[in-house]
Design a protein around this motif. Structure first.
Motif, short mmCIF file in Angstrom:
data_model
loop_
_atom_site.label_atom_id
_atom_site.label_comp_id
_atom_site.label_asym_id
_atom_site.label_seq_id
_atom_site.Cartn_x
_atom_site.Cartn_y
_atom_site.Cartn_z
N MET A 23 0.78 -1.05 0.09
CA MET A 23 0.01 -0.03 -0.04
C MET A 23 0.84 1.24 -0.08
O MET A 23 1.96 1.40 0.78
CB MET A 23 -1.10 0.01 1.22
CG MET A 23 -1.93 0.88 1.23
SD MET A 23 -3.26 0.93 2.56
CE MET A 23 -1.94 1.44 3.99
N CYS A 24 0.41 2.04 -0.81
CA CYS A 24 1.19 3.51 -1.05
C CYS A 24 1.28 4.21 0.46
O CYS A 24 0.00 4.38 0.78
CB CYS A 24 0.84 4.20 -2.05
SG CYS A 24 1.49 5.91 -2.18
N ALA A 25 2.18 4.67 0.98
CA ALA A 25 2.27 5.35 2.28
C ALA A 25 1.41 6.60 2.11
O ALA A 25 1.12 7.37 3.12
CB ALA A 25 3.67 5.51 2.87
N GLN A 26 1.53 7.15 0.81
CA GLN A 26 0.84 8.64 0.80
C GLN A 26 -0.98 8.42 0.35
O GLN A 26 -1.61 8.94 1.07
CB GLN A 26 1.58 9.17 -0.21
CG GLN A 26 1.00 10.60 -0.67
CD GLN A 26 1.85 11.64 -1.05
OE1 GLN A 26 2.57 12.17 -0.18
NE2 GLN A 26 1.66 12.29 -2.17
N CYS A 27 -0.94 7.62 -0.61
CA CYS A 27 -2.51 7.84 -1.27
C CYS A 27 -3.23 6.27 -1.05
O CYS A 27 -4.27 6.33 -1.62
CB CYS A 27 -2.12 7.99 -2.70
SG CYS A 27 -1.72 6.80 -3.77
N ASP A 28 -2.59 5.43 -0.30
CA ASP A 28 -3.20 4.22 -0.10
C ASP A 28 -3.71 3.32 -1.32
O ASP A 28 -4.30 2.35 -1.19
CB ASP A 28 -4.52 4.46 0.59
CG ASP A 28 -4.36 4.86 1.99
OD1 ASP A 28 -3.22 5.13 2.38
OD2 ASP A 28 -5.33 5.32 2.65
N ALA A 37 7.94 2.93 -7.60
CA ALA A 37 7.12 4.18 -6.98
C ALA A 37 5.63 4.00 -7.33
O ALA A 37 5.25 3.14 -8.11
CB ALA A 37 7.51 5.61 -7.89
N CYS A 38 4.91 4.44 -6.47
CA CYS A 38 3.60 4.39 -6.60
C CYS A 38 3.06 4.94 -8.10
O CYS A 38 3.22 6.01 -8.34
CB CYS A 38 2.65 5.35 -5.75
SG CYS A 38 0.89 5.29 -5.85
N ALA A 39 2.24 4.06 -8.84
CA ALA A 39 1.71 4.47 -10.20
C ALA A 39 0.79 5.49 -9.95
O ALA A 39 0.40 6.20 -11.26
CB ALA A 39 1.30 3.41 -10.76
ZN LIG Z 1 0.38 6.56 -4.07
#
Ligand SMILES: [Zn+2]
Lengths: 133, 401
Positions: A23-28, A37-39
């Protein structure tokens, strides 16, 4: 005693078995594979999240023609999980006619194969939650 | 007319079908020479060549084509972008003209599909001993197709269709009606792979490939090529009046890829990038869906066409079923869609498809579509989508040069 192994590493064989995602730490945003990196937002740090075992069928098909090694027919379903996450898996113990908008399903596991050491490959699927009379 | 406009002055496609006696370059050469002839130019006039092809993309087909029709030393771009390959090749030529590097470009798309189809081949031969060993990005221990649902094309597009059906109440019969329409249209197209009408019952009762798509609701394996010649405004002004009269303006040319959506990693989202491409194209061209006289859209499966009515704004949101029931996308309807027969019956040679759609619309805008002509067509839209993931939308307008 033969061992068991999940067919994919995002299936955690435990009690109960469940799916997990990065799970992305910023946007879930949730990912079943590793990302650099989060797509969605580009952030580079992730945590783990255990996903719910229940959800609703969002789309489906019944496959009748596939490569020779794949037994047909089977119903494929896209399931939107309660609390976040979308997965694709087989719909088990169900007919096409059972599928209605918002059909609630719950995860189940099954043996998808056995190797020469006797290790069982455990897969997951979803079956409809029968409404209480 | 703004000085930045780009014009199509030549367009062609080979008959689509099985061409066992011709190789890839034979087909590409045939369509390229036809397009050059149609534009009344030769390969010596061309500043840039772009070549779209998927399955043999590592063979430098643009340069191989030059050896067949003329090695003039111009830059060649070999382009691959899934089913949007042909349309992307056109865009590369167009961008070169827009950038001022070229005045006139030739874009070619070609594919030999063979007989494999889109469902995948036989499994690899097994090793003598089978031991589960997690591998790959998902740590899988066996092939998951058919175990964790389906990721093959008929299934992916079926699931995209049933998602729309669950949300908006369309039925399996609606999807079958799409195929009925396109097969009926194909009877008028001499270049189509199949030219055979089917009744709704024929389609609903045919072999199921991936529900709700039956065999006539899936595109066939087809070989073919298509080409266009494009020029700048300034170049067009120097050309023969007959060429100018038949020129078709590219009013919008847009390419998108998938933005992130939840669930996109398990089920390709064929809608969002199409919606984004359509919105940008309407903006660029200054026209709306209500202005379109015909549309060639990406009906790789019947389920895809129905949802693209909505994605391209041809109907009210959620209204694709009503749009179809009203007869609107039939050739005598409000917004004729896939009067060529579409991919379902015309065929879908991946690298050629995007340019073939352009050929079809341009031919109607020139008033040269023969029996299948949409009378008085002035504005048309073409759409292709490839997984994963590219979408190209072009809006074309009849010559006003
Ligand atoms: Zn993200």
């Amino acid at each position: 005693m033969p061992g068991q192994i999940p067919v994919v590493d995002y299936l955690v064989l435990g009690d109960p078995p469940h799916l997990q995602a990065r799970m992305c730490a910023q946007c879930d945003a949730l990912y079943f594979d590793r990302r650099n990196a989060c797509a969605h937002c580009g952030r580079r740090d992730f945590t783990w999240k255990a996903l719910a075992s229940t959800g609703q069928v969002r789309g489906y098909t019944q496959v009748h023609r596939a490569a020779p090694s794949v037994p047909v027919p089977y119903i494929s379903a896209i399931v939107e999980l309660d609390g976040g996450g979308v997965v694709k898996a087989n719909l088990l113990d169900a007919q096409l006619d059972d599928i209605t908008p918002g059909l609630t399903v719950t995860m189940t596991t099954f043996v998808a194969g056995v190797d020469d050491d006797g290790t069982e490959a455990i897969a997951f699927g979803y079956k409809p939650v029968k409404e209480q009379g | 007319m703004s000085s930045g406009d780009i014009w199509i002055i030549g367009a062609s496609m080979t008959p689509f079908g099985r061409h066992d006696d011709k190789d890839l370059i034979d087909l590409a050469a045939e369509s390229a020479l036809d397009a050059l002839g149609d534009a009344d130019v030769t390969i010596n006039d061309i500043d840039i060549l772009t070549m779209g092809n998927v399955y043999e993309a590592n063979s430098h087909n643009g340069q191989r084509l030059q050896k067949q029709i003329g090695q003039t030393g111009i830059p060649v771009y070999n382009v691959v972008n899934a089913c949007a390959t042909g349309a992307t090749a056109l865009r590369v030529a167009l961008l070169s003209i827009k950038a001022g590097e070229s005045d006139i470009g030739l874009a070619v798309g070609v594919e030999k599909m063979g007989k494999g189809g889109l469902i995948g081949g036989a499994a690899k031969k097994r090793d003598a001993r089978k031991v589960y060993n997690p591998s790959g990005r998902y740590g899988s221990v066996l092939k998951t197709e058919g175990i964790l649902g389906t990721g093959i094309m008929p299934g992916v597009f079926a699931q995209a269709g049933t998602e729309y059906a669950l949300a908006h109440g369309v039925t399996a019969t609606h999807f079958a009606k799409v195929a009925q329409k396109n097969h009926a249209h194909s009877v008028l197209n001499p270049l189509a792979h199949y030219r055979k009408e089917f009744s709704l019952d024929d389609i609903l009762n045919a072999d199921v490939i991936a529900f709700p798509n039956t065999l006539p609701m899936c595109c066939p394996n087809t070989d073919g090529a298509a080409s266009v010649v494009v020029v700048s405004d300034a170049k067009l002004k120097t050309m023969d009046p007959d060429v100018r009269r038949r020129a078709v303006k590219i009013s919008a040319s847009v390419l998108t890829s998938d933005p992130w959506v939840e669930g996109g990693q398990v089920q390709p989202d064929v809608s969002t990038l199409t919606r984004n491409a359509a919105a940008a194209a309407y903006e660029q061209a200054g026209v709306g869906p209500e202005d379109l006289d015909l549309v060639e859209l990406h009906d790789c499966f019947a389920t895809a066409e129905l949802i693209h009515y909505d994605n391209l704004g041809l109907c009210e949101p959620g209204g694709a079923g009503d749009f179809l029931d009203s007869g609107a996308p039939w050739r005598d309807g409000k917004t004729p869609v896939n009067v060529s027969g579409g991919l379902l019956s015309k065929g879908h040679p991946l690298g050629a498809t995007g340019i073939a759609n352009i050929y079809e619309v341009a031919t109607h805008l020139r008033g040269e579509a023969g029996e299948r002509q949409i009378a008085g067509a002035k504005i048309g839209l073409t759409h292709v989508i490839g997984l994963a993931s590219a979408c190209a939308v072009h809006i074309l307008e009849a010559g006003v040069s």
